[in-house]
Motif scaffolding. Sequence first.
Motif, mmCIF file in Angstrom:
data_model
loop_
_atom_site.group_PDB
_atom_site.id
_atom_site.type_symbol
_atom_site.label_atom_id
_atom_site.label_comp_id
_atom_site.label_asym_id
_atom_site.label_seq_id
_atom_site.Cartn_x
_atom_site.Cartn_y
_atom_site.Cartn_z
ATOM 1 N N ALA A 57 38.770 36.648 38.354
ATOM 2 C CA ALA A 57 37.513 37.012 39.014
ATOM 3 C C ALA A 57 37.746 37.698 40.351
ATOM 4 O O ALA A 57 36.945 38.536 40.776
ATOM 5 N N GLU A 58 38.852 37.357 41.013
ATOM 6 C CA GLU A 58 39.110 37.879 42.360
ATOM 7 C C GLU A 58 40.103 39.037 42.383
ATOM 8 O O GLU A 58 40.294 39.666 43.430
ATOM 9 N N CYS A 59 40.742 39.340 41.238
ATOM 10 C CA CYS A 59 41.779 40.373 41.251
ATOM 11 C C CYS A 59 41.180 41.778 41.375
ATOM 12 O O CYS A 59 39.996 41.993 41.094
ATOM 13 N N LYS A 60 42.013 42.703 41.786
ATOM 14 C CA LYS A 60 41.606 44.103 41.880
ATOM 15 C C LYS A 60 42.042 44.814 40.601
ATOM 16 O O LYS A 60 43.236 45.004 40.363
ATOM 17 N N PRO A 61 41.093 45.216 39.751
ATOM 18 C CA PRO A 61 41.458 45.835 38.470
ATOM 19 C C PRO A 61 42.176 47.156 38.664
ATOM 20 O O PRO A 61 41.920 47.894 39.628
ATOM 21 N N ASN A 62 43.068 47.456 37.771
ATOM 22 C CA ASN A 62 43.734 48.754 37.743
ATOM 23 C C ASN A 62 42.777 49.764 37.123
ATOM 24 O O ASN A 62 42.567 49.782 35.911
ATOM 25 N N MET A 63 42.206 50.615 37.933
ATOM 26 C CA MET A 63 41.181 51.549 37.462
ATOM 27 C C MET A 63 41.782 52.724 36.691
ATOM 28 O O MET A 63 41.054 53.524 36.112
#
Length: 251
Positions: A57-63
């Motif tokens: 929930a807190e991670c930064k997705p690889n866009m």
Amino acid sequence: MNIKELMAGVDVTRVIDAFLLMDFSFSASNYENTFLEKYEALPNLKKVIEDNIHLFAECKPNMDTNPCTIFIFYNLDGDDYGNKNKKSFASFVVEDEDVFPILDKDFHMFDDKGEATLPYYSYDNVSMNEMANYAIAKSSIEKFGKEVCAAHILSEIFFWGLYPEDRENKVKALEERVQRSMDEKNLYTEKEVHELLDEDFYMSDDEKLYYEEKQKFEEKTKGVINRYVAKINDEIHEEYIHAVRQEYSSR
């Protein structure tokens, strides 16, 4: 809805409930661990599940990840003829760019008998930041609910380790071992592996007799089993194709 959004919106307690019902380690069929061992492990497992939900929930997705969609199913186990009611969860991921060009064609997934073949993949070895951006099929959410979907995804990725760093290290280590084996041409056939293990050496006479008779039974019933497996696989294949077509037709 992507996995990051999914994990941010679940009831953690209910995810834990669903996970325990799915996980073999805590099932009655796991005879390797005692009741007390399972009981003592529960608090740690609950913390691991909660931690992973929060990390997603807190991670930064690889866009930069190619848009992908995960589909989740609850299928009959085609390999258990003696228990035809047995079911288990299964899932796969497809890349969106593979689907749209063939959406109006007679595509297949298990074979190449249609007009096109749609590749599908496992995702348990994908990093958390990449997976966080994967979409979840609407049909999976509608059928099972967010908590069951989240529990199944966690049960898949825990194969590689309980935390993201552990999983990534194990995947990397395996890839390095495979590459090293290929470079050294040190690959064994299944027969060679059995010979190296010398399995018969560790069996008692009764164990040898049991497996010999079991093999005879399997040979006699092979035709029955093969027909049953083919039937179940055909049904699952149709279900997968329908789910993919339905998902992408509505986008």
